[in-house]
Every structure is written in structure tokens, then in C-alpha cells.
Design a protein around this motif. Structure first.
Motif, PDB file in Angstrom:
ATOM      1  N   CYS A  58       0.837  -1.212   0.000  1.00 10.93           N
ATOM      2  CA  CYS A  58       0.000   0.000   0.000  1.00 10.93           C
ATOM      3  C   CYS A  58       0.867   1.255   0.000  1.00 10.93           C
ATOM      4  N   GLU A  59       1.928   1.255   0.803  1.00 13.61           N
ATOM      5  CA  GLU A  59       2.809   2.421   0.847  1.00 13.61           C
ATOM      6  C   GLU A  59       3.508   2.641  -0.494  1.00 13.61           C
ATOM      7  N   ARG A  60       3.878   1.563  -1.192  1.00 14.85           N
ATOM      8  CA  ARG A  60       4.529   1.736  -2.507  1.00 14.85           C
ATOM      9  C   ARG A  60       3.532   2.298  -3.516  1.00 14.85           C
ATOM     10  N   ILE A  61       2.285   1.881  -3.415  1.00 11.06           N
ATOM     11  CA  ILE A  61       1.248   2.421  -4.297  1.00 11.06           C
ATOM     12  C   ILE A  61       1.023   3.905  -3.980  1.00 11.06           C
ATOM     13  N   HIS A  62       1.007   4.267  -2.707  1.00 16.31           N
ATOM     14  CA  HIS A  62       0.880   5.685  -2.337  1.00 16.31           C
ATOM     15  C   HIS A  62       2.039   6.494  -2.913  1.00 16.31           C
ATOM     16  N   GLN A  63       3.245   5.942  -2.849  1.00 21.79           N
ATOM     17  CA  GLN A  63       4.418   6.619  -3.412  1.00 21.79           C
ATOM     18  C   GLN A  63       4.277   6.777  -4.920  1.00 21.79           C
ATOM     19  N   ALA A  64       3.734   5.771  -5.587  1.00 22.53           N
ATOM     20  CA  ALA A  64       3.510   5.861  -7.034  1.00 22.53           C
ATOM     21  C   ALA A  64       2.579   7.030  -7.356  1.00 22.53           C
ATOM     22  N   VAL A  84      -8.905  -5.740   0.261  1.00 18.45           N
ATOM     23  CA  VAL A  84      -9.603  -4.480   0.007  1.00 18.45           C
ATOM     24  C   VAL A  84      -8.627  -3.323   0.194  1.00 18.45           C
ATOM     25  N   ALA A  85      -7.670  -3.468   1.097  1.00 15.17           N
ATOM     26  CA  ALA A  85      -6.695  -2.402   1.356  1.00 15.17           C
ATOM     27  C   ALA A  85      -5.874  -2.089   0.104  1.00 15.17           C
ATOM     28  N   ILE A  86      -5.395  -3.102  -0.581  1.00 13.43           N
ATOM     29  CA  ILE A  86      -4.613  -2.868  -1.802  1.00 13.43           C
ATOM     30  C   ILE A  86      -5.512  -2.314  -2.895  1.00 13.43           C
ATOM     31  N   ARG A  87      -6.724  -2.808  -3.008  1.00 14.26           N
ATOM     32  CA  ARG A  87      -7.664  -2.272  -3.989  1.00 14.26           C
ATOM     33  C   ARG A  87      -7.926  -0.785  -3.731  1.00 14.26           C
ATOM     34  N   ASP A  88      -8.132  -0.423  -2.473  1.00 16.69           N
ATOM     35  CA  ASP A  88      -8.394   0.980  -2.137  1.00 16.69           C
ATOM     36  C   ASP A  88      -7.171   1.855  -2.412  1.00 16.69           C
ATOM     37  N   LEU A  90      -4.900   1.268  -4.741  1.00 15.21           N
ATOM     38  CA  LEU A  90      -4.843   1.401  -6.203  1.00 15.21           C
ATOM     39  C   LEU A  90      -5.876   2.404  -6.726  1.00 15.21           C
ATOM     40  N   ALA A  91      -7.021   2.456  -6.080  1.00 11.34           N
ATOM     41  CA  ALA A  91      -8.087   3.369  -6.511  1.00 11.34           C
ATOM     42  C   ALA A  91      -7.680   4.834  -6.382  1.00 11.34           C
ATOM     43  N   ILE A  92      -6.663   5.123  -5.589  1.00 15.33           N
ATOM     44  CA  ILE A  92      -6.159   6.492  -5.451  1.00 15.33           C
ATOM     45  C   ILE A  92      -5.457   6.945  -6.730  1.00 15.33           C
ATOM     46  N   TYR A 116     -10.484  -8.371  -6.520  1.00 17.75           N
ATOM     47  CA  TYR A 116     -10.835  -7.075  -5.963  1.00 17.75           C
ATOM     48  C   TYR A 116     -10.253  -5.927  -6.792  1.00 17.75           C
ATOM     49  N   ILE A 117      -9.377  -6.245  -7.725  1.00 21.80           N
ATOM     50  CA  ILE A 117      -8.695  -5.226  -8.530  1.00 21.80           C
ATOM     51  C   ILE A 117      -9.376  -4.997  -9.877  1.00 21.80           C
ATOM     52  N   ALA A 118     -10.030  -6.017 -10.404  1.00 19.28           N
ATOM     53  CA  ALA A 118     -10.541  -5.987 -11.777  1.00 19.28           C
ATOM     54  C   ALA A 118     -11.405  -4.772 -12.095  1.00 19.28           C
ATOM     55  N   ASP A 119     -12.247  -4.352 -11.177  1.00 20.36           N
ATOM     56  CA  ASP A 119     -13.171  -3.266 -11.498  1.00 20.36           C
ATOM     57  C   ASP A 119     -12.507  -1.896 -11.581  1.00 20.36           C
ATOM     58  N   ILE A 120     -11.277  -1.774 -11.092  1.00 21.85           N
ATOM     59  CA  ILE A 120     -10.583  -0.488 -11.212  1.00 21.85           C
ATOM     60  C   ILE A 120      -9.423  -0.557 -12.199  1.00 21.85           C
ATOM     61  N   ALA A 121      -9.182  -1.745 -12.749  1.00 20.57           N
ATOM     62  CA  ALA A 121      -8.097  -1.922 -13.717  1.00 20.57           C
ATOM     63  C   ALA A 121      -8.584  -1.608 -15.126  1.00 20.57           C
TER      64      ALA A 121
END
Length: 150
Positions: A58-64, A84-88, A90-92, A116-121
Motif C-alpha cells: 500500500c505504501e509503494r502504491i501511495h508513493q507511485a 480491500v486495502a490494496i484495492r483501495d 490502487l483506486a487512489i 478485488y482489482i478488476a473493477d478499477i483496472a
């Protein structure tokens, strides 16, 4: 040069050792080397990151998000079906996300068929082994270039 990020999730550091009938014999280092070679051909920069810790992912995604990466390719491993945490996180992101899997998750156990990722990918590529990653990187680079032209 566009910066793309490839995220490898939980247990994927075990590629080459874990269930070769399902995932093949390529190691994570092999996959990363193939991604870097393809990135050079595509004229993009790629960073690969793997962790077995959900918070670190999650922190690496926030950095991205803070870095403004142009696109993300993710194989979240088992987190695909549970986090759900990783999906959320990624949604950022405001950039295209491409979900990839070495195996065909839709032809496996029922619990693996839910993502959990498919709908935002932007899209999902699965079942092609290492080529899933390479196809995903091509798709991410193309989607990022299209977004820049808008």
C-alpha cells in the motif's frame, strides 16, 4: 521518459520454486529482467517492486501516486482475491492499472476467480505465464501514451 511501475505481490518472490506446473520455472529475477528489456524496446522506464507485506505494498502504491507514475502493472498474487486495502490504495491512482496473472485465474479454484482489482483496472491479462507480464507492460505503456495525448 514515461515511468511505469510493476508490482509483484505476496509469495511471488517464490516464482521458479513454487508450483512450477502452475507458474512455470521462471524466477522473479527472470521476469524482472524480461520486463526491463521490453521497457528498453518500448522507450519507457520501469521499476519492479515485490513485497510479502500488505502495508508495504500500500505504501509503494501511495508513493507511485505522489511520484505521478504513468501506469501500473500489478500481479497482487493471493491479495488479488483478499485485499480491500490494496484495492483501495490502487483506486487512489490517476493512471492506468493493468492486472496480470501467470496462471489463468478463471480456470482455477472458485475463490481465485474473484478479483478485488478488476473493477478499477484498465484490463486483466492472465494465463500466459511470463508473457502475461510482458503483454501487461505493453498494454500499460500504450494506455499511458494514450492518456498523455488527451
Amino acid at each position: 521518459m514515461m515511468n511505469l511501475l510493476v508490482l509483484h505481490g505476496i509469495n511471488l518472490n517464490m516464482f521458479g520454486q513454487r508450483d512450477p506446473a502452475q507458474y512455470g520455472t521462471a524466477t522473479l529475477a527472470d521476469i524482472d529482467a524480461a520486463l526491463h528489456a521490453l521497457a528498453g524496446e518500448l522507450g519507457v522506464a520501469v521499476e519492479c517492486f515485490q513485497t510479502n507485506h500488505e502495508g508495504a505494498m500500500c505504501e509503494r502504491i501511495h508513493q507511485a501516486h505522489r511520484d505521478g507514475v504513468a501506469a501500473v502493472v500489478i500481479n497482487a498474487g493471493a491479495w488479488t482475491h483478499t485485499s480491500v486495502a490494496i484495492r483501495d490504495a490502487l483506486a487512489i491512482l490517476k493512471c492506468p492499472i493493468v492486472e496480470v496473472h501467470m496462471s489463468n485465474i478463471h480456470a482455477r479454484e472458485p475463490f481465485r476467480q474473484q478479483s478485488y482489482i478488476a473493477d478499477i483496472a484498465r484490463g486483466q491479462i492472465s494465463g500466459f505465464g511470463v508473457d502475461s507480464y510482458l503483454l501487461g507492460l505493453r498494454a500499460a505503456a500504450s494506455a499511458a501514451q494514450a492518456a498523455i495525448k488527451k
